[in-house]
Design a protein around this motif. Structure first.
Motif, PDB file in Angstrom:
ATOM      1  N   LYS A 123     -19.184  -2.365 -70.643  1.00  0.00           N
ATOM      2  CA  LYS A 123     -20.517  -1.778 -70.833  1.00  0.00           C
ATOM      3  C   LYS A 123     -20.609  -0.409 -70.177  1.00  0.00           C
ATOM      4  N   SER A 124     -20.072  -0.277 -68.973  1.00  0.00           N
ATOM      5  CA  SER A 124     -20.099   1.011 -68.277  1.00  0.00           C
ATOM      6  C   SER A 124     -19.254   2.042 -69.001  1.00  0.00           C
ATOM      7  N   TYR A 125     -18.100   1.618 -69.499  1.00  0.00           N
ATOM      8  CA  TYR A 125     -17.215   2.552 -70.221  1.00  0.00           C
ATOM      9  C   TYR A 125     -17.902   3.064 -71.487  1.00  0.00           C
ATOM     10  N   ILE A 126     -18.576   2.181 -72.203  1.00  0.00           N
ATOM     11  CA  ILE A 126     -19.249   2.583 -73.440  1.00  0.00           C
ATOM     12  C   ILE A 126     -20.403   3.531 -73.150  1.00  0.00           C
ATOM     13  N   ASN A 127     -21.182   3.220 -72.146  1.00  0.00           N
ATOM     14  CA  ASN A 127     -22.302   4.101 -71.793  1.00  0.00           C
ATOM     15  C   ASN A 127     -21.815   5.501 -71.402  1.00  0.00           C
ATOM     16  N   ASP A 128     -20.656   5.572 -70.773  1.00  0.00           N
ATOM     17  CA  ASP A 128     -20.130   6.873 -70.328  1.00  0.00           C
ATOM     18  C   ASP A 128     -19.470   7.663 -71.463  1.00  0.00           C
ATOM     19  N   ASN A 129     -19.043   6.980 -72.517  1.00  0.00           N
ATOM     20  CA  ASN A 129     -18.243   7.654 -73.547  1.00  0.00           C
ATOM     21  C   ASN A 129     -18.860   7.626 -74.948  1.00  0.00           C
ATOM     22  N   LEU A 130     -19.971   6.956 -75.134  1.00  0.00           N
ATOM     23  CA  LEU A 130     -20.592   6.880 -76.457  1.00  0.00           C
ATOM     24  C   LEU A 130     -21.146   8.230 -76.892  1.00  0.00           C
ATOM     25  N   VAL A 131     -20.875   8.574 -78.150  1.00  0.00           N
ATOM     26  CA  VAL A 131     -21.415   9.812 -78.733  1.00  0.00           C
ATOM     27  C   VAL A 131     -22.374   9.414 -79.850  1.00  0.00           C
ATOM     28  N   TYR A 132     -23.641   9.711 -79.655  1.00  0.00           N
ATOM     29  CA  TYR A 132     -24.660   9.345 -80.648  1.00  0.00           C
ATOM     30  C   TYR A 132     -24.501  10.261 -81.868  1.00  0.00           C
ATOM     31  N   PRO A 133     -24.385   9.690 -83.102  1.00  0.00           N
ATOM     32  CA  PRO A 133     -24.282  10.538 -84.292  1.00  0.00           C
ATOM     33  C   PRO A 133     -25.493  11.475 -84.397  1.00  0.00           C
ATOM     34  N   ALA A 134     -25.246  12.774 -84.466  1.00  0.00           N
ATOM     35  CA  ALA A 134     -26.325  13.777 -84.417  1.00  0.00           C
ATOM     36  C   ALA A 134     -27.329  13.607 -85.549  1.00  0.00           C
ATOM     37  N   SER A 135     -26.813  13.332 -86.788  1.00  0.00           N
ATOM     38  CA  SER A 135     -27.725  13.213 -87.926  1.00  0.00           C
ATOM     39  C   SER A 135     -28.681  12.041 -87.777  1.00  0.00           C
ATOM     40  N   LEU A 136     -28.224  10.974 -87.134  1.00  0.00           N
ATOM     41  CA  LEU A 136     -29.084   9.810 -86.925  1.00  0.00           C
ATOM     42  C   LEU A 136     -30.017  10.027 -85.738  1.00  0.00           C
ATOM     43  N   LYS A 137     -29.512  10.728 -84.767  1.00  0.00           N
ATOM     44  CA  LYS A 137     -30.340  11.002 -83.588  1.00  0.00           C
ATOM     45  C   LYS A 137     -31.509  11.914 -83.963  1.00  0.00           C
ATOM     46  N   ASP A 138     -31.252  12.886 -84.837  1.00  0.00           N
ATOM     47  CA  ASP A 138     -32.316  13.794 -85.264  1.00  0.00           C
ATOM     48  C   ASP A 138     -33.411  13.048 -86.019  1.00  0.00           C
ATOM     49  N   LYS A 139     -33.072  11.969 -86.657  1.00  0.00           N
ATOM     50  CA  LYS A 139     -34.045  11.195 -87.431  1.00  0.00           C
ATOM     51  C   LYS A 139     -34.601  10.020 -86.623  1.00  0.00           C
ATOM     52  N   ASN A 140     -34.247   9.979 -85.329  1.00  0.00           N
ATOM     53  CA  ASN A 140     -34.709   8.904 -84.447  1.00  0.00           C
ATOM     54  C   ASN A 140     -34.328   7.512 -84.971  1.00  0.00           C
ATOM     55  N   ILE A 141     -33.107   7.435 -85.513  1.00  0.00           N
ATOM     56  CA  ILE A 141     -32.620   6.142 -86.025  1.00  0.00           C
ATOM     57  C   ILE A 141     -31.807   5.457 -84.935  1.00  0.00           C
ATOM     58  N   GLU A 142     -32.148   4.204 -84.691  1.00  0.00           N
ATOM     59  CA  GLU A 142     -31.427   3.399 -83.701  1.00  0.00           C
ATOM     60  C   GLU A 142     -30.767   2.213 -84.408  1.00  0.00           C
ATOM     61  N   GLY A 143     -29.874   1.571 -83.701  1.00  0.00           N
ATOM     62  CA  GLY A 143     -29.221   0.389 -84.287  1.00  0.00           C
ATOM     63  C   GLY A 143     -28.252  -0.268 -83.316  1.00  0.00           C
ATOM     64  N   ILE A 144     -27.809  -1.467 -83.723  1.00  0.00           N
ATOM     65  CA  ILE A 144     -26.824  -2.235 -82.941  1.00  0.00           C
ATOM     66  C   ILE A 144     -25.619  -2.529 -83.835  1.00  0.00           C
ATOM     67  N   VAL A 145     -24.455  -2.282 -83.309  1.00  0.00           N
ATOM     68  CA  VAL A 145     -23.216  -2.591 -84.033  1.00  0.00           C
ATOM     69  C   VAL A 145     -22.552  -3.780 -83.336  1.00  0.00           C
ATOM     70  N   TRP A 146     -22.378  -4.863 -84.104  1.00  0.00           N
ATOM     71  CA  TRP A 146     -21.674  -6.028 -83.565  1.00  0.00           C
ATOM     72  C   TRP A 146     -20.171  -5.831 -83.834  1.00  0.00           C
ATOM     73  N   SER A 147     -19.419  -6.018 -82.798  1.00  0.00           N
ATOM     74  CA  SER A 147     -17.978  -5.758 -82.904  1.00  0.00           C
ATOM     75  C   SER A 147     -17.172  -6.902 -82.304  1.00  0.00           C
ATOM     76  N   SER A 148     -15.972  -7.015 -82.793  1.00  0.00           N
ATOM     77  CA  SER A 148     -15.017  -7.971 -82.210  1.00  0.00           C
ATOM     78  C   SER A 148     -13.648  -7.309 -82.194  1.00  0.00           C
ATOM     79  N   PHE A 149     -12.852  -7.640 -81.199  1.00  0.00           N
ATOM     80  CA  PHE A 149     -11.488  -7.109 -81.086  1.00  0.00           C
ATOM     81  C   PHE A 149     -10.676  -8.042 -80.222  1.00  0.00           C
ATOM     82  N   VAL A 150      -9.371  -7.859 -80.287  1.00  0.00           N
ATOM     83  CA  VAL A 150      -8.451  -8.728 -79.540  1.00  0.00           C
ATOM     84  C   VAL A 150      -7.685  -7.887 -78.530  1.00  0.00           C
TER      85      VAL A 150
END
Length: 209
Positions: A123-150
């Motif tokens: 969680k800390s790594y993601i908060n420090d490195n996440l880049v919000y897509p500019a086009s979505l940020k300009d439109k005030n669009i939010e969302g959640i991405v569910w992910s899985s990995f091994v």
């Protein structure tokens, strides 16, 4: 008449004795003193002994041409045997979920400052490195991405799957990029054995970020 018969009989006996004498001379063995006499008398022998001709022995080798039927057949059999060899068995590593691990994977951060368990560190790594897509940020669009990995037994990341909201393809791409950028892990273990650890995680895109 009687005299004539006696002469004929005497001549016959004399001829027989002469013939036997010559035969004995030809077949008698040679000795030291009689050798010269036998050499002189050998011309009188009319019976010639047959000499046995002994041919020198020759080694016989079987020559097989490389393009012969049998050579090609043997080559085909060798090829078939090689193809019939059992393939090396693939070593299958166990795959478990994070909650099943007796030893959680550890994210090896560059600053070596892990923030608690794996979930908190991620969680800390993601908060420090996440880049919000500019086009979505300009439109005030939010969302959640569910992910899985091994996290595999070598500490790498694989089998990344992301699922975002409708129209949130840019969110999914950023979430996938974040997971791929994760540093190396110390592999997770189950009862002392290294295993693949599957982890499910939600990545939030919020304007407050």
């Amino acid at each position: 008449m009687i005299l004539k018969r006696i002469l004929i009989l005497s001549f016959s006996i004399l001829s027989s004795l002469t013939l036997f004498a010559q035969e004995d001379l030809c077949t008698s063995p040679s000795s030291g003193d009689d050798l010269l006499m036998e050499l002189n008398a050998i011309s009188k022998c009319h019976v010639e002994e047959k000499k046995e001709v002994v041919l020198p022995k020759r080694n016989r080798y079987l020559r097989v041409r490389n393009n012969s039927y049998y050579a090609n057949l043997r080559k085909s059999i060798r090829t078939l045997k090689k193809s019939m060899k059992e393939p090396a068995k693939e070593v299958i590593t166990k795959e478990i979920y994070l909650g099943e691990a007796t030893k959680e994977p550890v994210l090896l951060l560059a600053d070596k400052k892990n923030r608690g368990g794996l979930k908190e560190t991620l969680k800390s790594y993601i908060n420090d490195n996440l880049v919000y897509p500019a086009s979505l940020k300009d439109k005030n669009i939010e969302g959640i991405v569910w992910s899985s990995f091994v996290i595999d037994a070598n500490g790498g990341v694989k089998n990344i799957v992301t699922l975002g909201p409708i129209g949130g393809k840019l969110f999914e791409e950023e979430a996938s990029r974040l997971i791929k950028s994760l540093p190396k892990f110390t592999p997770g273990e189950l009862d002392g054995e290294r295993v693949n650890v599957k982890h499910l995680m939600a990545i939030k895109f919020e304007m407050s970020k």
